[in-house]
Design an enzyme around this catalytic site. Sequence first.
Site, short mmCIF file in Angstrom:
data_model
loop_
_atom_site.label_atom_id
_atom_site.label_comp_id
_atom_site.label_asym_id
_atom_site.label_seq_id
_atom_site.Cartn_x
_atom_site.Cartn_y
_atom_site.Cartn_z
N GLN A 103 0.86 -1.19 0.00
CA GLN A 103 0.00 0.00 0.00
C GLN A 103 0.90 1.24 0.00
O GLN A 103 1.62 1.47 0.97
CB GLN A 103 -0.87 -0.04 1.26
CG GLN A 103 -1.81 1.11 1.44
CD GLN A 103 -2.58 0.99 2.77
OE1 GLN A 103 -2.11 0.37 3.72
NE2 GLN A 103 -3.75 1.57 2.83
N GLY A 104 0.84 2.02 -1.06
CA GLY A 104 1.67 3.23 -1.17
C GLY A 104 0.85 4.48 -0.93
O GLY A 104 0.47 5.16 -1.89
N SER A 107 1.22 6.56 2.54
CA SER A 107 1.94 7.53 3.39
C SER A 107 3.15 8.09 2.67
O SER A 107 3.81 7.40 1.89
CB SER A 107 2.41 6.84 4.68
OG SER A 107 1.33 6.29 5.36
N SER A 110 4.23 -1.47 4.14
CA SER A 110 4.41 -2.81 4.72
C SER A 110 4.61 -3.83 3.61
O SER A 110 3.85 -3.83 2.63
CB SER A 110 3.18 -3.22 5.55
OG SER A 110 2.95 -2.30 6.58
N GLU A 167 -10.02 -1.55 5.78
CA GLU A 167 -8.86 -1.63 6.67
C GLU A 167 -9.27 -1.41 8.13
O GLU A 167 -8.79 -2.08 9.03
CB GLU A 167 -7.85 -0.56 6.22
CG GLU A 167 -6.50 -0.67 6.88
CD GLU A 167 -5.48 0.29 6.25
OE1 GLU A 167 -5.90 1.21 5.52
OE2 GLU A 167 -4.27 0.10 6.51
N ASN A 212 -5.20 6.54 16.03
CA ASN A 212 -6.43 6.59 16.82
C ASN A 212 -6.85 8.03 17.13
O ASN A 212 -8.04 8.30 17.29
CB ASN A 212 -6.26 5.77 18.10
CG ASN A 212 -6.35 4.28 17.80
OD1 ASN A 212 -6.33 3.88 16.63
ND2 ASN A 212 -6.46 3.46 18.83
N GLU A 213 -5.87 8.94 17.17
CA GLU A 213 -6.25 10.35 17.39
C GLU A 213 -7.11 10.82 16.21
O GLU A 213 -8.14 11.47 16.39
CB GLU A 213 -5.01 11.25 17.51
CG GLU A 213 -4.20 11.05 18.79
CD GLU A 213 -3.30 9.83 18.74
OE1 GLU A 213 -3.11 9.25 17.65
OE2 GLU A 213 -2.80 9.42 19.81
C1 LIG Z 1 2.93 -1.15 11.47
C2 LIG Z 1 2.65 -0.07 10.49
C3 LIG Z 1 2.36 -0.39 9.18
C4 LIG Z 1 2.12 0.62 8.24
N1 LIG Z 1 1.90 0.24 6.95
C5 LIG Z 1 1.69 1.21 6.02
C6 LIG Z 1 1.52 0.83 4.66
O1 LIG Z 1 1.57 -0.36 4.30
N2 LIG Z 1 1.33 1.82 3.75
C7 LIG Z 1 1.28 3.13 4.10
O2 LIG Z 1 1.07 3.97 3.22
N3 LIG Z 1 1.46 3.53 5.38
C8 LIG Z 1 1.68 2.58 6.35
N4 LIG Z 1 1.89 2.94 7.65
C9 LIG Z 1 1.97 4.37 7.99
C10 LIG Z 1 0.77 4.88 8.77
O3 LIG Z 1 -0.36 4.95 7.94
C11 LIG Z 1 1.15 6.26 9.32
O4 LIG Z 1 2.21 6.07 10.24
C12 LIG Z 1 -0.01 6.94 10.02
O5 LIG Z 1 -1.01 7.28 9.12
C13 LIG Z 1 0.44 8.22 10.77
O6 LIG Z 1 1.16 9.05 9.92
P1 LIG Z 1 2.60 9.62 10.36
O7 LIG Z 1 3.44 8.47 10.79
O8 LIG Z 1 3.08 10.48 9.25
O9 LIG Z 1 2.33 10.49 11.67
P2 LIG Z 1 1.80 11.99 11.71
O10 LIG Z 1 0.68 12.16 10.76
O11 LIG Z 1 2.97 12.90 11.59
O12 LIG Z 1 1.22 12.07 13.18
C14 LIG Z 1 2.08 12.19 14.34
C15 LIG Z 1 1.18 12.26 15.58
O13 LIG Z 1 0.36 13.43 15.52
C16 LIG Z 1 -1.02 13.07 15.66
N5 LIG Z 1 -1.85 13.93 14.80
C17 LIG Z 1 -1.59 14.31 13.54
N6 LIG Z 1 -2.59 15.10 13.06
C18 LIG Z 1 -3.50 15.20 14.05
C19 LIG Z 1 -4.77 15.86 14.19
N7 LIG Z 1 -5.31 16.55 13.18
N8 LIG Z 1 -5.45 15.73 15.37
C20 LIG Z 1 -4.93 15.01 16.39
N9 LIG Z 1 -3.73 14.37 16.33
C21 LIG Z 1 -3.03 14.46 15.19
C22 LIG Z 1 -1.09 11.64 15.18
O14 LIG Z 1 -2.21 10.95 15.71
C23 LIG Z 1 0.23 11.07 15.69
O15 LIG Z 1 0.11 10.69 17.04
C24 LIG Z 1 2.14 1.98 8.62
C25 LIG Z 1 2.42 2.32 9.96
C26 LIG Z 1 2.69 1.31 10.88
C27 LIG Z 1 3.01 1.70 12.29
#
Ligand SMILES: Cc1cc2nc3c(=O)[nH]c(=O)nc-3n(C[C@H](O)[C@H](O)[C@H](O)COP(=O)(O)OP(=O)(O)OC[C@H]3O[C@@H](n4cnc5c(N)ncnc54)[C@H](O)[C@@H]3O)c2cc1C
Length: 382
Positions: A125-126, A128, A162, A245, A365-366
């Site tokens: 899944q591309g 992020s 992933s 998902e 979850n946020e």
């Molecule tokens: C095990 C695992 C597998 C994954 N697999 C994939 C995958 O296959 N493909 C893919 O594309 N991605 C994948 N991801 C990425 C995942 O989707 C992102 O990590 C996730 O969406 C959060 O984005 P970020 O890491 O950029 O954090 P950020 O968006 O930078 O967030 C950082 C923190 O700020 C909080 N935050 C941000 N905005 C807000 C808001 N508006 N209100 C309240 N809180 C906020 C978030 O909740 C978090 O705690 C995976 C992640 C994990 C851990």
Amino acid sequence: MDLTFSPEQEVFRAEARAWLTAHVPADPLPSFDTEQGFEAHRRWERTMYDDRWSVVSWPTQYGGRDLGIFEWLIFEEEYYRARAPKRVSQNGIFLLGPTMLEYGTDAQKERFLAPMAAGDEIWCQGWSEPDAGSDLAGIRSRAARSEAGDTWILNGQKTWASRGAFAEWCFGIFRTDPDAERHRGLTYFLIAMDSPGVTVRPIPQLDGETGFAEIFFDNVEVPEDQVLGEVGGGWSVAMATAGSERGLSLRSPARYTEVADRLVQLFASRGGPPASADAVALAHMHAEAYKLHTYWTASKVARGHAVGAEASANKIFWSETDVAIHTTALDLLGTDAELLTAGAPGEWLDGYLFSLAGPIYAGTNEIQRNVVAERLLGLPRS
Ligand SMILES: Cc1cc2nc3c(=O)[nH]c(=O)nc-3n(C[C@H](O)[C@H](O)[C@H](O)COP(=O)(O)OP(=O)(O)OC[C@H]3O[C@@H](n4cnc5c(N)ncnc54)[C@H](O)[C@@H]3O)c2cc1C
């Protein structure tokens, strides 16, 4: 609501149980985040597919059995009960597959679904990007029509994919109209990972395994017929994938009821302070509640309704239940929990570490709480 399964469904359950008893590998397969383990899991997918157990609710022409959502839930219960291998095809069969059945053309379904179900083509899944995770609509990777106008040229970077280090295909969202409102200018693409211009850089996890990859797109040419859904309509297609998902297919309740049952056994065999009994009982009740809630959701879906924004509440519940079950197990194990052994208790520690990712992946979850507040409860935007 009648929660009794029909005699036909019980026959199906018995058939699934017998097949799994005869076929589930006696020894656990190596982790699918390693090259060797990935291939071993792929062979397992093929074994299931050959006997049509890979995707029981899909149409027969794509390798399924044309069964309903409840048969799928029954199969999942038996699958986890048998402690069968993790599904290395999960991004394909649980996320992209249902989306393609809804949005794909006949030619796309014909081309992609059976190899997906067989494990011959494994998907990542591309979505992020380094600066767009929670804010998915803020992605910057872009796609523009080629000069001839019959293909798309993709540029940009994705991360945290992933199984991206080993997958053959990627489903990704790209910005096709930089001038459109953020959610409107996106398009959903199906991309072969061996296309010229794709560079995959594996990301090792703390345990050294390559669970993720960064994917770089440098003038990658993608045919027009590898757009899923409408050009510019990628957000709706992506939300259908996110519904699967968070809401139903990625995390079936059997995954949690099986672990909760093992937690009860752990407590029964090792004992623990009285407070642990409460935590064990609560974890068990939560897993059962999730199962009943899923039956309710499945009844809705079987009547033709979409899962909708409730998927967000669901996602919060399954991810927090998983953390609670594993935290309780580690409390019961005490210092033994630190033993990185194969099988229990190492398995509990491994499960605990992965459970910590649950509140992050599939949308944090946020963010899901924001969705629940705004879309389910009608509260003002924060
Ligand atoms: C095990 C695992 C597998 C994954 N697999 C994939 C995958 O296959 N493909 C893919 O594309 N991605 C994948 N991801 C990425 C995942 O989707 C992102 O990590 C996730 O969406 C959060 O984005 P970020 O890491 O950029 O954090 P950020 O968006 O930078 O967030 C950082 C923190 O700020 C909080 N935050 C941000 N905005 C807000 C808001 N508006 N209100 C309240 N809180 C906020 C978030 O909740 C978090 O705690 C995976 C992640 C994990 C851990």
